[in-house]
Write a protein that holds these residues in place. Structure first.
Motif, PDB file in Angstrom:
ATOM      1  N   GLY A 135       0.809  -1.233   0.000  1.00  0.00           N
ATOM      2  CA  GLY A 135       0.000   0.000   0.000  1.00  0.00           C
ATOM      3  C   GLY A 135       0.832   1.268   0.000  1.00  0.00           C
ATOM      4  N   MET A 136       2.116   1.158  -0.376  1.00  0.00           N
ATOM      5  CA  MET A 136       2.967   2.358  -0.375  1.00  0.00           C
ATOM      6  C   MET A 136       2.867   3.097  -1.708  1.00  0.00           C
ATOM      7  SD  MET A 136       6.331   1.321   1.819  1.00  0.00           S
ATOM      8  CE  MET A 136       6.654   3.015   2.327  1.00  0.00           C
ATOM      9  N   ARG A 137       3.115   4.392  -1.671  1.00  0.00           N
ATOM     10  CA  ARG A 137       3.195   5.198  -2.894  1.00  0.00           C
ATOM     11  C   ARG A 137       4.661   5.285  -3.278  1.00  0.00           C
ATOM     12  NH1 ARG A 137       0.937  10.490  -1.257  1.00  0.00           N
ATOM     13  NH2 ARG A 137       1.154   9.779   0.891  1.00  0.00           N
ATOM     14  N   VAL A 138       4.962   5.030  -4.531  1.00  0.00           N
ATOM     15  CA  VAL A 138       6.364   4.886  -4.944  1.00  0.00           C
ATOM     16  C   VAL A 138       6.853   6.120  -5.698  1.00  0.00           C
ATOM     17  CG1 VAL A 138       8.008   3.434  -6.214  1.00  0.00           C
ATOM     18  CG2 VAL A 138       6.026   2.380  -5.104  1.00  0.00           C
ATOM     19  N   ARG A 139       8.019   6.626  -5.284  1.00  0.00           N
ATOM     20  CA  ARG A 139       8.721   7.695  -6.008  1.00  0.00           C
ATOM     21  C   ARG A 139      10.108   7.139  -6.343  1.00  0.00           C
ATOM     22  NH1 ARG A 139       4.527  10.077  -4.846  1.00  0.00           N
ATOM     23  NH2 ARG A 139       4.232  11.976  -3.627  1.00  0.00           N
ATOM     24  N   TYR A 140      10.694   7.622  -7.420  1.00  0.00           N
ATOM     25  CA  TYR A 140      12.051   7.171  -7.722  1.00  0.00           C
ATOM     26  C   TYR A 140      12.853   8.280  -8.366  1.00  0.00           C
ATOM     27  CZ  TYR A 140      10.828   6.550 -12.690  1.00  0.00           C
ATOM     28  OH  TYR A 140      10.441   6.757 -13.989  1.00  0.00           O
ATOM     29  N   ALA A 141      14.167   8.220  -8.152  1.00  0.00           N
ATOM     30  CA  ALA A 141      15.091   9.119  -8.847  1.00  0.00           C
ATOM     31  C   ALA A 141      16.052   8.235  -9.606  1.00  0.00           C
ATOM     32  CB  ALA A 141      15.848   9.986  -7.844  1.00  0.00           C
ATOM     33  N   SER A 142      16.165   8.494 -10.904  1.00  0.00           N
ATOM     34  CA  SER A 142      17.120   7.708 -11.683  1.00  0.00           C
ATOM     35  C   SER A 142      17.528   8.505 -12.911  1.00  0.00           C
ATOM     36  CB  SER A 142      16.543   6.349 -12.079  1.00  0.00           C
ATOM     37  OG  SER A 142      15.652   6.497 -13.138  1.00  0.00           O
ATOM     38  N   ARG A 143      18.576   8.046 -13.569  1.00  0.00           N
ATOM     39  CA  ARG A 143      19.099   8.789 -14.723  1.00  0.00           C
ATOM     40  C   ARG A 143      18.096   8.824 -15.856  1.00  0.00           C
ATOM     41  NH1 ARG A 143      24.843   5.898 -15.311  1.00  0.00           N
ATOM     42  NH2 ARG A 143      23.417   4.206 -15.797  1.00  0.00           N
ATOM     43  N   SER A 144      17.386   7.704 -16.045  1.00  0.00           N
ATOM     44  CA  SER A 144      16.440   7.653 -17.175  1.00  0.00           C
ATOM     45  C   SER A 144      15.052   7.271 -16.669  1.00  0.00           C
ATOM     46  CB  SER A 144      16.935   6.631 -18.205  1.00  0.00           C
ATOM     47  OG  SER A 144      17.144   5.397 -17.567  1.00  0.00           O
ATOM     48  N   PRO A 145      13.990   7.757 -17.339  1.00  0.00           N
ATOM     49  CA  PRO A 145      12.636   7.424 -16.899  1.00  0.00           C
ATOM     50  C   PRO A 145      12.326   5.946 -17.137  1.00  0.00           C
ATOM     51  CG  PRO A 145      12.580   8.702 -18.935  1.00  0.00           C
ATOM     52  CD  PRO A 145      14.016   8.612 -18.531  1.00  0.00           C
ATOM     53  N   LYS A 146      11.459   5.415 -16.326  1.00  0.00           N
ATOM     54  CA  LYS A 146      11.074   3.997 -16.428  1.00  0.00           C
ATOM     55  C   LYS A 146       9.569   3.934 -16.636  1.00  0.00           C
ATOM     56  CE  LYS A 146      15.320   3.251 -15.161  1.00  0.00           C
ATOM     57  NZ  LYS A 146      16.317   2.977 -16.190  1.00  0.00           N
ATOM     58  N   GLN A 147       9.153   4.111 -17.910  1.00  0.00           N
ATOM     59  CA  GLN A 147       7.722   4.266 -18.188  1.00  0.00           C
ATOM     60  C   GLN A 147       6.895   3.021 -17.845  1.00  0.00           C
ATOM     61  OE1 GLN A 147       9.149   5.667 -21.601  1.00  0.00           O
ATOM     62  NE2 GLN A 147       8.758   7.830 -21.173  1.00  0.00           N
ATOM     63  N   GLU A 148       7.441   1.866 -18.206  1.00  0.00           N
ATOM     64  CA  GLU A 148       6.720   0.608 -17.941  1.00  0.00           C
ATOM     65  C   GLU A 148       6.500   0.437 -16.426  1.00  0.00           C
ATOM     66  OE1 GLU A 148       5.619  -1.624 -20.235  1.00  0.00           O
ATOM     67  OE2 GLU A 148       4.814  -2.772 -18.545  1.00  0.00           O
ATOM     68  N   PHE A 149       7.550   0.735 -15.666  1.00  0.00           N
ATOM     69  CA  PHE A 149       7.488   0.651 -14.192  1.00  0.00           C
ATOM     70  C   PHE A 149       6.442   1.640 -13.658  1.00  0.00           C
ATOM     71  CE2 PHE A 149       9.596   2.193 -10.119  1.00  0.00           C
ATOM     72  CZ  PHE A 149       9.210   1.102  -9.354  1.00  0.00           C
ATOM     73  N   GLU A 150       6.410   2.839 -14.231  1.00  0.00           N
ATOM     74  CA  GLU A 150       5.442   3.858 -13.787  1.00  0.00           C
ATOM     75  C   GLU A 150       4.028   3.378 -14.061  1.00  0.00           C
ATOM     76  OE1 GLU A 150       6.330   7.753 -15.376  1.00  0.00           O
ATOM     77  OE2 GLU A 150       8.405   7.668 -14.662  1.00  0.00           O
ATOM     78  N   ARG A 151       3.817   2.815 -15.258  1.00  0.00           N
ATOM     79  CA  ARG A 151       2.474   2.315 -15.615  1.00  0.00           C
ATOM     80  C   ARG A 151       2.034   1.205 -14.662  1.00  0.00           C
ATOM     81  NH1 ARG A 151       3.715   3.317 -20.977  1.00  0.00           N
ATOM     82  NH2 ARG A 151       4.805   1.349 -21.221  1.00  0.00           N
ATOM     83  N   GLU A 152       2.998   0.333 -14.353  1.00  0.00           N
ATOM     84  CA  GLU A 152       2.689  -0.853 -13.554  1.00  0.00           C
ATOM     85  C   GLU A 152       2.404  -0.511 -12.092  1.00  0.00           C
ATOM     86  OE1 GLU A 152       5.243  -4.811 -12.534  1.00  0.00           O
ATOM     87  OE2 GLU A 152       6.048  -3.441 -14.021  1.00  0.00           O
ATOM     88  N   THR A 153       3.118   0.501 -11.567  1.00  0.00           N
ATOM     89  CA  THR A 153       3.075   0.735 -10.111  1.00  0.00           C
ATOM     90  C   THR A 153       2.536   2.105  -9.730  1.00  0.00           C
ATOM     91  OG1 THR A 153       5.307   1.659 -10.165  1.00  0.00           O
ATOM     92  CG2 THR A 153       5.131  -0.714  -9.736  1.00  0.00           C
ATOM     93  N   GLY A 154       2.341   2.984 -10.723  1.00  0.00           N
ATOM     94  CA  GLY A 154       1.948   4.357 -10.397  1.00  0.00           C
ATOM     95  C   GLY A 154       3.115   5.165  -9.852  1.00  0.00           C
ATOM     96  N   ALA A 155       4.331   4.647  -9.989  1.00  0.00           N
ATOM     97  CA  ALA A 155       5.512   5.352  -9.461  1.00  0.00           C
ATOM     98  C   ALA A 155       5.707   6.675 -10.187  1.00  0.00           C
ATOM     99  CB  ALA A 155       6.756   4.475  -9.622  1.00  0.00           C
ATOM    100  N   GLU A 156       6.288   7.641  -9.460  1.00  0.00           N
ATOM    101  CA  GLU A 156       6.514   8.971 -10.031  1.00  0.00           C
ATOM    102  C   GLU A 156       8.002   9.276  -9.954  1.00  0.00           C
ATOM    103  OE1 GLU A 156       5.398  13.409  -8.641  1.00  0.00           O
ATOM    104  OE2 GLU A 156       3.951  11.851  -8.099  1.00  0.00           O
ATOM    105  N   ARG A 157       8.554   9.763 -11.079  1.00  0.00           N
ATOM    106  CA  ARG A 157       9.984  10.097 -11.097  1.00  0.00           C
ATOM    107  C   ARG A 157      10.183  11.520 -10.581  1.00  0.00           C
ATOM    108  NH1 ARG A 157      13.546  11.229 -16.179  1.00  0.00           N
ATOM    109  NH2 ARG A 157      15.640  11.029 -15.316  1.00  0.00           N
ATOM    110  N   VAL A 158      11.107  11.678  -9.620  1.00  0.00           N
ATOM    111  CA  VAL A 158      11.358  12.997  -9.029  1.00  0.00           C
ATOM    112  C   VAL A 158      12.867  13.243  -8.980  1.00  0.00           C
ATOM    113  CG1 VAL A 158       9.250  12.970  -7.609  1.00  0.00           C
ATOM    114  CG2 VAL A 158      11.377  12.030  -6.674  1.00  0.00           C
ATOM    115  N   GLU A 159      13.241  14.488  -8.704  1.00  0.00           N
ATOM    116  CA  GLU A 159      14.658  14.826  -8.512  1.00  0.00           C
ATOM    117  C   GLU A 159      15.126  14.279  -7.159  1.00  0.00           C
ATOM    118  OE1 GLU A 159      16.672  16.307 -10.658  1.00  0.00           O
ATOM    119  OE2 GLU A 159      14.994  16.385 -12.073  1.00  0.00           O
TER     120      GLU A 159
END
Ligand code: NAP
Length: 285
Positions: A135-159
């Motif tokens: 039930g956690m909300r996922v944020r990530y910071a990485s060099r390149s965006p991970k669109q498939e991961f975002e679609r799958e988990t609702g993760a948001e890419r941040v600085e």
């Protein structure tokens, strides 16, 4: 062979080192026929890649086969840190538990909190997917965006700054490189949310351990769960003495199945290269 024993010198054409063995200029010089370093780990910060490339030596690692085991262990640390599992065990073992109490060992509820991933490669993403199940909300910071991961988990890419500020649990999944060394130090720790939990199953070099111990001593962090250290097997004495830590002895990939698969991938690389075929999992091309 134990890491303290010297690397064999001589006519070997391939070696399969463990991550605790440094393979650099001296080792390459003493192995003049070497064609392959088949590292038995996904991380390869124990190999001097520049020296390897200069000598035309192929370097391979063991990606994918250890992702699930390492993500599971990351979650063991998250849960142990959030729910103060070791303090509970200590209370029982010390024989000092006096019974249920409404304010005893209160921890962090994970549901609806923010799980921050620094690095969202194979293991980071696997940790994020498990986070959604909690039930956690996922944020990530990485060099390149991970669109498939975002679609799958609702993760948001941040600085990185936002990741540090917003994460209730911050889990590190970048490799040890000159850019990531000491990334988590006094300045970045100060930006973390008070009471947040820091997890590291990547490499010890990412964290300035003295600064982490100080942040734990001050009570700024809620907990730290570590599987890896800057100078293994030595643990910084201030970390050993710091409160609210869960310290494991680098066992991220330590399941029977995973260790068998890692060895199989390393040996498959040896067979391929010695048969004149391309390596299965090269770390550079
Ligand atoms: P991976 O798939 O290569 O993921 C690494 C991620 O880090 C990638 O997403 C990469 O970004 C990102 N990255 C690299 N340099 C970065 C930087 N300077 N800033 C921000 N992001 C950066 O590797 P993995 O299989 O997930 O493994 C990750 C690490 O876990 C390994 O390197 C190893 O050290 C560690 N590990 C530890 C254990 C253990 O026993 N505790 C077990 C296995 C692995 P891009 O995707 O944009 O390239």
């Amino acid at each position: 062979m134990p890491a303290a024993d010297p690397t064999p010198a001589g006519v070997w054409v391939a070696i399969v080192p463990l991550l605790s063995r440094w393979i650099g200029g001296t080792e390459f010089k003493q192995l003049p026929n070497l064609r392959l370093v088949a590292n038995c780990a996904v991380g390869y910060n124990n190999v001097d890649l520049v020296a390897a490339q200069l000598r035309d030596v192929v370097v391979t690692n063991t990606p994918d086969v250890l992702t699930a085991a390492t993500a599971d262990l990351t979650w063991a640390l998250i849960l142990a840190g959030a729910r103060r599992v070791l303090e509970g065990v200590d209370l029982i073992r010390a024989g000092t538990w006096t019974g249920w109490h409404p304010t005893q060992l209160l921890g962090l509820e994970l549901h609806d909190r923010i799980l921050g991933l620094l690095g969202a490669g194979r293991i980071g993403q696997a940790v994020g997917r498990r986070g959604v199940a909690f039930g956690m909300r996922v944020r990530y910071a990485s060099r390149s965006p991970k669109q498939e991961f975002e679609r799958e988990t609702g993760a948001e890419r941040v600085e990185l700054g936002a990741l540090l500020k917003e994460s209730d649990v911050l889990s590190l999944h970048v490799p040890a490189t000159p850019e990531t060394r000491g990334l988590i130090g006094s300045e970045t720790l100060a930006q973390m949310k008070p009471g947040a939990i820091l997890i590291n199953t990547a490499r010890g070099d990412l964290i300035r351990e003295e600064a982490l111990a100080a942040a734990l001593d001050r009570g700024h962090l809620g907990a730290a769960g570590l599987d890896v250290y800057a100078d293994e097997p030595r643990i910084h004495p201030r970390l050993l003495a710091a409160p609210r830590t869960v310290l494991l002895p680098h066992i991220g990939s330590a399941t029977v199945d995973t260790r068998r698969r890692m060895a199989a991938v390393a040996l498959a690389n040896v067979r391929a290269v010695l048969a004149g075929q391309p390596p299965l999992t090269p770390v550079y091309r």
